[in-house]
Design an enzyme around this catalytic site. Structure first.
Site, PDB file in Angstrom:
ATOM      1  N   ASP A  50     -12.828   8.496   2.613  1.00 48.77           N
ATOM      2  CA  ASP A  50     -14.104   8.236   3.276  1.00 48.77           C
ATOM      3  C   ASP A  50     -14.350   9.274   4.377  1.00 48.77           C
ATOM      4  O   ASP A  50     -15.405   9.278   5.023  1.00 48.77           O
ATOM      5  CB  ASP A  50     -14.208   6.798   3.792  1.00 48.77           C
ATOM      6  CG  ASP A  50     -13.192   6.480   4.881  1.00 48.77           C
ATOM      7  OD1 ASP A  50     -12.303   7.319   5.135  1.00 48.77           O
ATOM      8  OD2 ASP A  50     -13.287   5.391   5.483  1.00 48.77           O
ATOM      9  N   SER A  51     -13.396  10.198   4.541  1.00 47.01           N
ATOM     10  CA  SER A  51     -13.642  11.386   5.376  1.00 47.01           C
ATOM     11  C   SER A  51     -14.838  12.152   4.817  1.00 47.01           C
ATOM     12  O   SER A  51     -15.420  12.997   5.516  1.00 47.01           O
ATOM     13  CB  SER A  51     -12.402  12.290   5.417  1.00 47.01           C
ATOM     14  OG  SER A  51     -11.908  12.517   4.114  1.00 47.01           O
ATOM     15  N   ASP A  89     -11.157   5.721  -1.825  1.00 53.69           N
ATOM     16  CA  ASP A  89     -10.975   5.099  -0.511  1.00 53.69           C
ATOM     17  C   ASP A  89     -12.030   4.015  -0.325  1.00 53.69           C
ATOM     18  O   ASP A  89     -13.236   4.294  -0.410  1.00 53.69           O
ATOM     19  CB  ASP A  89     -11.167   6.196   0.547  1.00 53.69           C
ATOM     20  CG  ASP A  89     -10.437   5.907   1.835  1.00 53.69           C
ATOM     21  OD1 ASP A  89      -9.765   4.870   1.920  1.00 53.69           O
ATOM     22  OD2 ASP A  89     -10.539   6.750   2.749  1.00 53.69           O
ATOM     23  N   LYS A 119      -7.540   2.868  -1.981  1.00 53.40           N
ATOM     24  CA  LYS A 119      -6.808   2.859  -0.703  1.00 53.40           C
ATOM     25  C   LYS A 119      -7.550   1.958   0.268  1.00 53.40           C
ATOM     26  O   LYS A 119      -8.779   1.951   0.293  1.00 53.40           O
ATOM     27  CB  LYS A 119      -6.702   4.271  -0.134  1.00 53.40           C
ATOM     28  CG  LYS A 119      -6.039   4.307   1.248  1.00 53.40           C
ATOM     29  CD  LYS A 119      -5.747   5.705   1.702  1.00 53.40           C
ATOM     30  CE  LYS A 119      -6.888   6.417   2.375  1.00 53.40           C
ATOM     31  NZ  LYS A 119      -7.386   5.762   3.618  1.00 53.40           N
ATOM     32  N   GLU A 121      -7.416   0.691   4.431  1.00 51.21           N
ATOM     33  CA  GLU A 121      -6.822   0.859   5.765  1.00 51.21           C
ATOM     34  C   GLU A 121      -6.379  -0.490   6.336  1.00 51.21           C
ATOM     35  O   GLU A 121      -7.049  -1.499   6.144  1.00 51.21           O
ATOM     36  CB  GLU A 121      -7.854   1.476   6.728  1.00 51.21           C
ATOM     37  CG  GLU A 121      -8.170   2.920   6.442  1.00 51.21           C
ATOM     38  CD  GLU A 121      -9.105   3.534   7.477  1.00 51.21           C
ATOM     39  OE1 GLU A 121      -9.322   2.940   8.560  1.00 51.21           O
ATOM     40  OE2 GLU A 121      -9.620   4.638   7.195  1.00 51.21           O
ATOM     41  N   GLU A 189      -0.663   7.987   9.121  1.00 45.81           N
ATOM     42  CA  GLU A 189      -1.553   8.964   9.772  1.00 45.81           C
ATOM     43  C   GLU A 189      -1.292   9.051  11.268  1.00 45.81           C
ATOM     44  O   GLU A 189      -1.299   8.030  11.976  1.00 45.81           O
ATOM     45  CB  GLU A 189      -3.030   8.605   9.505  1.00 45.81           C
ATOM     46  CG  GLU A 189      -3.980   9.590  10.180  1.00 45.81           C
ATOM     47  CD  GLU A 189      -5.414   9.564   9.663  1.00 45.81           C
ATOM     48  OE1 GLU A 189      -5.702   8.857   8.676  1.00 45.81           O
ATOM     49  OE2 GLU A 189      -6.242  10.276  10.257  1.00 45.81           O
TER      50      GLU A 189
HETATM   51  O1  KIV Z   1     -10.472   9.545   4.349  1.00 42.18           O
HETATM   52  C1  KIV Z   1      -9.498  10.318   4.296  1.00 42.18           C
HETATM   53  O2  KIV Z   1      -9.616  11.511   4.006  1.00 42.18           O
HETATM   54  C2  KIV Z   1      -8.179   9.761   4.579  1.00 42.18           C
HETATM   55  C3  KIV Z   1      -7.063  10.740   4.732  1.00 42.18           C
HETATM   56  C4  KIV Z   1      -7.125  11.346   6.057  1.00 42.18           C
HETATM   57  C5  KIV Z   1      -5.754  10.125   4.465  1.00 42.18           C
HETATM   58  O3  KIV Z   1      -8.050   8.589   4.723  1.00 42.18           O
END
Ligand code: KIV
Length: 295
Positions: A50-51, A89, A119, A121, A189
Site C-alpha cells: 500500500d506504499s 497488501d 499481507k 499489518e 519493519e
Molecule cells: O506497503 C509496503 O510497501 C510495505 C513494505 C514497506 C513492507 O508494507
C-alpha cells in the site's frame, strides 16, 4: 519455442529457503513492466504494497489507499509474475469491520487480482483471530510488525520501533502470536537489528526485514526507493542502487531542448513519400480549382 519450465516460488519454497539458510529477496511493485523485469531477474516475492499510495499515487501516507486501487495495481503485477510469489497488501479499513467483509476483501486479491497471498499489518487479538479466519478460508497471510505505517496517526511519525525493552518484548510476542495464528512469513519493519535477529531465531517461518538489519531470513525494499525515483528524503536503511530521478530528468530536459531547437524529430525518425509520389501530390494540391479558368 515453448518457455523453459519455470520453477514457481511457493510458500513451501520460501520456508525451505529459511530452513536451508538461504536469503529470500523481495521487493514492491505496482505495474506490469517493472514487475516483469523483477520477475525475470529472479526476485522471490513481489509485494504490491500500500506504499503505492505514497510512491505512485501521491498521497501523504497509506491511509487513503482503497481496495479498488490495490486490486487495480495487483492485477498487472500478477500478470507479469511467472515465477515470483505475489502478495497483495490489504489497505487501511479493508479488514477493520466485520470478518465477513475482511475475508471477502482478501479473497478479491486472489480471485480477481491473481495474487497468491495477502499481507496484514498488526497483531492485535482481533487481528490474530481474523488471520485464523482468513487461513481457514484458504487465504495465505503474511504478517507485519514493528513500524506499521497504517498506524501513523497512533505513532505520530515514522520512527524506529522496539528501542526500549518493553516495546521490543511486545514486538517479539506479536511476531510469535502471528506465527501461532498461521502466517507464512512476517515483515519486520524499522526495528533494531539485535531485535530482528532474536525474532528470526525464535520464529520457524521466515522473517523479511525492511530497516531491520542483515539477520532476517530475507529483505524487502520499496522499488521506488531502491532505484532512486525521488530526490527527496529517504530513510537511513534504504540503499539507492540507481538514480532514476536524475536519468529521467536528464532525458526529459534533452527532449525539451531538441524539440525547441528543431533537432527532434530528425530525418531518420520521419516517414517519407517516394519522390514520384511527392511530385504527384504537390502537382495535385497546387493545381487551380476545377472550373476556374486561367485568364
Ligand atoms: O506497503 C509496503 O510497501 C510495505 C513494505 C514497506 C513492507 O508494507
Amino acid at each position: 519455442m515453448p518457455d523453459k519450465k519455470i520453477q514457481k516460488v511457493t510458500i513451501p519454497y520460501l520456508q525451505a529457503k529459511k530452513d536451508r539458510n538461504e536469503k529470500i529477496v523481495a521487493i514492491t511493485a505496482y505495474d506490469f513492466p517493472v514487475a516483469k523485469i523483477m520477475d525475470a531477474s529472479g526476485i522471490d516475492l513481489i509485494l504490491v504494497g500500500d506504499s503505492l499510495g505514497m510512491v505512485v499515487l501521491g498521497y501523504e501516507n497509506t491511509i487513503p489507499v482503497s481496495m479498488e486501487e490495490m486490486i487495480h495495481h495487483t492485477k498487472p503485477v500478477a500478470r507479469a509474475a511467472k515465477r515470483a510469489l505475489v502478495v497483495g497488501d490489504m489497505p487501511y479499513f479493508s479488514f477493520h469491520l466485520s470478518d465477513e467483509e475482511s475475508v471477502y476483501n482478501a479473497s478479491l486479491f486472489l480471485r480477481e487480482a491473481g495474487a497468491h497471498a495477502v499481507k496484514i499489518e498488526g497483531a492485535s487479538k482481533r487481528r490474530l483471530k481474523l488471520i485464523e479466519t482468513l487461513i481457514e478460508a484458504e487465504i495465505p497471510v503474511m504478517g507485519h510488525v514493528g513500524l506499521t505505517p497504517q498506524s501513523i496517526h497512533h505513532f505520530g511519525q515514522f520512527k524506529v520501533k522496539g528501542k526500549e525493552v518493553d516495546e521490543a518484548e511486545k514486538i517479539i510476542q506479536d511476531a510469535l502470536n502471528l506465527e501461532k495464528a498461521g502466517v507464512f512469513s512476517v515483515i519486520l519493519e524499522c526495528i533494531p537489528l539485535e531485535l530482528a535477529k532474536l525474532i528470526t531465531e525464535k520464529l520457524k517461518v521466515p522473517t523479511i526485514g525492511i530497516g531491520a538489519g542483515p539477520h532476517c531470513d530475507g529483505q524487502i525494499l520499496v522499488f521506488h526507493d531502491l532505484v532512486g525515483f525521488s530526490n527527496g528524503y529517504l530513510p537511513k536503511f534504504v540503499k539507492k542502487y540507481a538514480d532514476i530521478h536524475a536519468l529521467i530528468s536528464r532525458a526529459v530536459h534533452d527532449y525539451i531542448d531538441d524539440v525547441k531547437e528543431g533537432k527532434f524529430p530528425d530525418d531518420n525518425r520521419s516517414y517519407h513519400l517516394k519522390s514520384q509520389q511527392t511530385q504527384k501530390l504537390i502537382k495535385k494540391e497546387t493545381r487551380a480549382p476545377e472550373g476556374k479558368k486561367k485568364k
